[in-house]
Every structure is written in C-alpha cells, then in structure tokens.
Design a protein around this motif. Structure first.
Motif, short mmCIF file in Angstrom:
data_model
loop_
_atom_site.label_atom_id
_atom_site.label_comp_id
_atom_site.label_asym_id
_atom_site.label_seq_id
_atom_site.Cartn_x
_atom_site.Cartn_y
_atom_site.Cartn_z
N GLU A 64 0.83 -1.20 0.00
CA GLU A 64 0.00 0.00 0.00
C GLU A 64 0.87 1.25 0.00
N ILE A 65 1.92 1.24 0.80
CA ILE A 65 2.84 2.40 0.85
C ILE A 65 3.51 2.57 -0.51
N GLN A 66 3.91 1.44 -1.10
CA GLN A 66 4.54 1.50 -2.42
C GLN A 66 3.58 2.08 -3.45
N GLN A 67 2.33 1.69 -3.42
CA GLN A 67 1.32 2.22 -4.35
C GLN A 67 1.13 3.72 -4.13
N GLN A 68 1.08 4.12 -2.85
CA GLN A 68 0.92 5.54 -2.53
C GLN A 68 2.12 6.34 -3.02
N LEU A 69 3.33 5.77 -2.85
CA LEU A 69 4.53 6.44 -3.34
C LEU A 69 4.50 6.59 -4.86
N GLU A 70 4.10 5.53 -5.55
CA GLU A 70 4.03 5.59 -7.00
C GLU A 70 2.97 6.60 -7.47
N ALA A 71 1.83 6.61 -6.77
CA ALA A 71 0.77 7.56 -7.10
C ALA A 71 1.27 8.99 -6.87
N GLU A 72 1.94 9.22 -5.76
CA GLU A 72 2.48 10.55 -5.43
C GLU A 72 3.54 10.95 -6.46
#
Length: 114
Positions: free
Chosen positions: A15-23
């Motif tokens: 989830e953190i990785q997805q949020q980082l990629e989205a950001e």
C-alpha cells in the motif's frame, strides 16, 4: 499470528509503495504542467521582445530618415542662398581666400603684362 502479522506488514508495504508511485505520478504531472506553463510564458515573452525590437528598429529608422531629410533640406536652403550671391562678391571672397593660400608676389599681373 506471526503469519498474520507478516501478511499485514507485506500489505502495508504494498500500500505504501502504491501511494509512493501515485504521489510520484502526481509530482511528475505537476512538473510537466509547470514546464509547459514556463515554456509557453518564455515563448510569449520572446515574441513580445521580438515585437518590441522590431518596433524600436522601425522607430529608429523613421527618426533617422526624418533627421536625414531635415539635414538635406537645410543644406539645400544653404545652397540656394549661395546661388543668390552675385559674381562680384564671389570674386572678392575668392580673392581674400587666395591671398591666404598663395605666396605674395610683387606684381599680380592683372593687367596682362609681365
């Protein structure tokens, strides 16, 4: 329990990785927008500078032509005023100037005799 905890950590990391990629995607999009705005602004300023330069050159050219025309007019007036001078006056002026340039002679031979 350890497996559940490990699964929760893995899910959280994903989830953190997805949020980082989205950001990162949002940041990239924002930067692209800023670059586009700056490029457009730069082009607009460059066009304004070019236009201002052309206008300045045209104004300078017009001013130079007007000045040249005024100088030519002044010189033409001076020349016309010289045309009005009678021959006697011109001969006298020429005589005075020649005396300044030529060495003195005892006889100027104006009577045609030596």
């Amino acid at each position: 329990m350890a497996d559940e905890l490990l699964n929760a950590v893995v899910r959280l990391e994903a989830e953190i990785q997805q949020q980082l990629e989205a950001e990162q995607g949002r940041a990239d999009a924002w930067l692209a927008g800023v670059r586009k705005e700056l490029t457009e602004e730069y082009q607009q300023i460059a066009e304004q500078d070019e236009t201002a330069g052309q206008q300045a050159r045209a104004a300078a050219e017009t001013e130079a032509k007007e000045l040249a025309a005024a100088l030519v007019d002044d010189e033409m007036r001076s020349c016309r005023s010289l045309e009005d001078i009678d021959d006697e006056t011109l001969v006298e002026v020429l005589r005075r100037e020649l005396v300044k340039v030529l060495p003195e002679q005892s006889d100027d031979h104006q009577d045609g005799e030596s």
